[in-house]
Scaffold this motif. Structure first.
Motif, PDB file in Angstrom:
ATOM      1  N   ARG A 174       0.846  -1.190   0.000  1.00 47.91           N
ATOM      2  CA  ARG A 174       0.000   0.000   0.000  1.00 47.91           C
ATOM      3  C   ARG A 174       0.881   1.240   0.000  1.00 47.91           C
ATOM      4  N   LEU A 175       0.702   2.041  -1.022  1.00 51.89           N
ATOM      5  CA  LEU A 175       1.422   3.309  -1.118  1.00 51.89           C
ATOM      6  C   LEU A 175       0.561   4.431  -0.552  1.00 51.89           C
ATOM      7  N   SER A 176       1.230   5.390   0.060  1.00 47.09           N
ATOM      8  CA  SER A 176       0.539   6.566   0.602  1.00 47.09           C
ATOM      9  C   SER A 176       1.072   7.825  -0.054  1.00 47.09           C
ATOM     10  N   CYS A 177       0.194   8.788  -0.209  1.00 56.44           N
ATOM     11  CA  CYS A 177       0.568  10.094  -0.747  1.00 56.44           C
ATOM     12  C   CYS A 177      -0.025  11.136   0.186  1.00 56.44           C
ATOM     13  N   ALA A 178       0.824  11.766   0.962  1.00 55.43           N
ATOM     14  CA  ALA A 178       0.376  12.761   1.922  1.00 55.43           C
ATOM     15  C   ALA A 178       0.652  14.160   1.395  1.00 55.43           C
ATOM     16  N   ALA A 179      -0.293  15.040   1.623  1.00 55.28           N
ATOM     17  CA  ALA A 179      -0.176  16.411   1.128  1.00 55.28           C
ATOM     18  C   ALA A 179       0.088  17.383   2.265  1.00 55.28           C
ATOM     19  N   SER A 180       0.901  18.360   1.969  1.00 55.06           N
ATOM     20  CA  SER A 180       1.106  19.454   2.909  1.00 55.06           C
ATOM     21  C   SER A 180       1.146  20.753   2.123  1.00 55.06           C
ATOM     22  N   GLY A 181       0.858  21.832   2.778  1.00 49.10           N
ATOM     23  CA  GLY A 181       0.829  23.119   2.104  1.00 49.10           C
ATOM     24  C   GLY A 181      -0.578  23.584   1.810  1.00 49.10           C
ATOM     25  N   ARG A 182      -1.403  22.649   1.399  1.00 46.58           N
ATOM     26  CA  ARG A 182      -2.831  22.915   1.259  1.00 46.58           C
ATOM     27  C   ARG A 182      -3.531  21.570   1.202  1.00 46.58           C
ATOM     28  N   THR A 183      -4.845  21.602   1.250  1.00 46.40           N
ATOM     29  CA  THR A 183      -5.595  20.352   1.219  1.00 46.40           C
ATOM     30  C   THR A 183      -5.796  19.901  -0.223  1.00 46.40           C
ATOM     31  N   PHE A 184      -6.277  18.687  -0.356  1.00 43.85           N
ATOM     32  CA  PHE A 184      -6.560  18.123  -1.663  1.00 43.85           C
ATOM     33  C   PHE A 184      -7.921  18.564  -2.207  1.00 43.85           C
ATOM     34  N   SER A 185      -8.655  19.367  -1.473  1.00 46.94           N
ATOM     35  CA  SER A 185      -9.990  19.746  -1.948  1.00 46.94           C
ATOM     36  C   SER A 185      -9.880  20.415  -3.323  1.00 46.94           C
ATOM     37  N   ASN A 231      -6.976  12.768   6.970  1.00 43.97           N
ATOM     38  CA  ASN A 231      -5.522  12.842   6.962  1.00 43.97           C
ATOM     39  C   ASN A 231      -4.946  13.444   5.683  1.00 43.97           C
ATOM     40  N   ASN A 232      -5.842  13.899   4.807  1.00 46.96           N
ATOM     41  CA  ASN A 232      -5.393  14.520   3.559  1.00 46.96           C
ATOM     42  C   ASN A 232      -4.402  13.624   2.827  1.00 46.96           C
ATOM     43  N   THR A 233      -4.761  12.362   2.723  1.00 44.54           N
ATOM     44  CA  THR A 233      -3.866  11.350   2.156  1.00 44.54           C
ATOM     45  C   THR A 233      -4.608  10.508   1.131  1.00 44.54           C
ATOM     46  N   VAL A 234      -3.897  10.157   0.076  1.00 38.29           N
ATOM     47  CA  VAL A 234      -4.418   9.243  -0.938  1.00 38.29           C
ATOM     48  C   VAL A 234      -3.598   7.958  -0.890  1.00 38.29           C
ATOM     49  N   TYR A 235      -4.271   6.839  -1.050  1.00 39.72           N
ATOM     50  CA  TYR A 235      -3.613   5.539  -0.983  1.00 39.72           C
ATOM     51  C   TYR A 235      -3.733   4.821  -2.327  1.00 39.72           C
ATOM     52  N   LEU A 236      -2.770   3.958  -2.584  1.00 40.73           N
ATOM     53  CA  LEU A 236      -2.846   3.034  -3.701  1.00 40.73           C
ATOM     54  C   LEU A 236      -2.573   1.642  -3.148  1.00 40.73           C
ATOM     55  N   GLN A 237      -3.628   0.869  -3.010  1.00 39.52           N
ATOM     56  CA  GLN A 237      -3.502  -0.513  -2.559  1.00 39.52           C
ATOM     57  C   GLN A 237      -3.210  -1.379  -3.775  1.00 39.52           C
ATOM     58  N   MET A 238      -2.099  -2.072  -3.747  1.00 41.76           N
ATOM     59  CA  MET A 238      -1.674  -2.882  -4.882  1.00 41.76           C
ATOM     60  C   MET A 238      -1.638  -4.350  -4.466  1.00 41.76           C
ATOM     61  N   ASN A 239      -2.480  -5.159  -5.070  1.00 39.44           N
ATOM     62  CA  ASN A 239      -2.558  -6.585  -4.778  1.00 39.44           C
ATOM     63  C   ASN A 239      -2.148  -7.390  -5.996  1.00 39.44           C
ATOM     64  N   SER A 240      -1.887  -8.665  -5.775  1.00 35.93           N
ATOM     65  CA  SER A 240      -1.526  -9.578  -6.869  1.00 35.93           C
ATOM     66  C   SER A 240      -0.415  -8.984  -7.725  1.00 35.93           C
ATOM     67  N   LEU A 241       0.603  -8.517  -7.064  1.00 36.12           N
ATOM     68  CA  LEU A 241       1.682  -7.832  -7.775  1.00 36.12           C
ATOM     69  C   LEU A 241       2.450  -8.775  -8.675  1.00 36.12           C
ATOM     70  N   LYS A 242       2.903  -8.223  -9.795  1.00 36.50           N
ATOM     71  CA  LYS A 242       3.662  -8.961 -10.788  1.00 36.50           C
ATOM     72  C   LYS A 242       5.040  -8.319 -10.932  1.00 36.50           C
ATOM     73  N   PRO A 243       6.024  -9.067 -11.397  1.00 37.12           N
ATOM     74  CA  PRO A 243       7.353  -8.462 -11.604  1.00 37.12           C
ATOM     75  C   PRO A 243       7.304  -7.230 -12.506  1.00 37.12           C
ATOM     76  N   GLU A 244       6.399  -7.216 -13.456  1.00 34.67           N
ATOM     77  CA  GLU A 244       6.305  -6.058 -14.354  1.00 34.67           C
ATOM     78  C   GLU A 244       5.716  -4.829 -13.683  1.00 34.67           C
ATOM     79  N   ASP A 245       5.256  -4.971 -12.447  1.00 36.52           N
ATOM     80  CA  ASP A 245       4.807  -3.793 -11.689  1.00 36.52           C
ATOM     81  C   ASP A 245       5.980  -3.072 -11.031  1.00 36.52           C
ATOM     82  N   THR A 246       7.166  -3.653 -11.146  1.00 39.91           N
ATOM     83  CA  THR A 246       8.356  -3.000 -10.599  1.00 39.91           C
ATOM     84  C   THR A 246       8.585  -1.672 -11.292  1.00 39.91           C
ATOM     85  N   ALA A 247       8.645  -0.605 -10.504  1.00 37.78           N
ATOM     86  CA  ALA A 247       8.771   0.747 -11.056  1.00 37.78           C
ATOM     87  C   ALA A 247       8.895   1.737  -9.909  1.00 37.78           C
TER      88      ALA A 247
END
Length: 125
Positions: free
Chosen positions: A19-30, A76-92
């Motif tokens: 699970r990747l997280s993206c947290a924002a600071s400086g202003r909200t994501f609105s 929390n002004n955060t966006v997530y990317l839940q990544m399941n069933s990962l494959k080698p080609e998802d390496t990046a």
């Protein structure tokens, strides 16, 4: 301008999850669209998923449908990317990006103004 900080990358075995997280600071994501992109070595950055902060609507690249889920945490002004069933080609290196609210979520990087520094995801076979 918003500062974006990604976290959660690392080494995972094929079939595993991250699970990747993206947290924002400086202003909200609105009034923003937030996207995840990835870049393989020597290749152009490609769209992975995006979400509208206002209503939570989403858009995915075909190659991640059913495996990845993008979501937001208003408190929390955060966006997530839940990544399941990962494959080698998802390496990046995975980047999050924020841009102005649009009627239709964009898959183009030029539609996003602010970018994080990226986080490496490595999937071993």
């Amino acid at each position: 301008q918003v500062q974006l900080v990604e976290s959660g990358g690392g080494l995972v075995q094929a079939g595993g999850s991250v699970r990747l997280s993206c947290a924002a600071s400086g202003r909200t994501f609105s009034n923003s669209c937030i996207g995840w992109f990835r870049q393989h070595p020597g290749k152009a950055r490609e769209f992975v998923a995006a979400i509208k902060w206002s209503d939570g609507s989403t858009r995915y690249a075909d190659f991640v449908k059913g495996r990845f889920t993008i979501s937001r945490d208003n408190a929390n002004n955060t966006v997530y990317l839940q990544m399941n069933s990962l494959k080698p080609e998802d390496t990046a290196v995975y980047y999050c990006a924020a841009g102005p609210l649009r009627f239709r979520l964009s898959v183009s990087g030029t539609s996003y103004d602010d970018w994080g520094q990226g986080t490496q995801v490595t999937v071993s076979s």
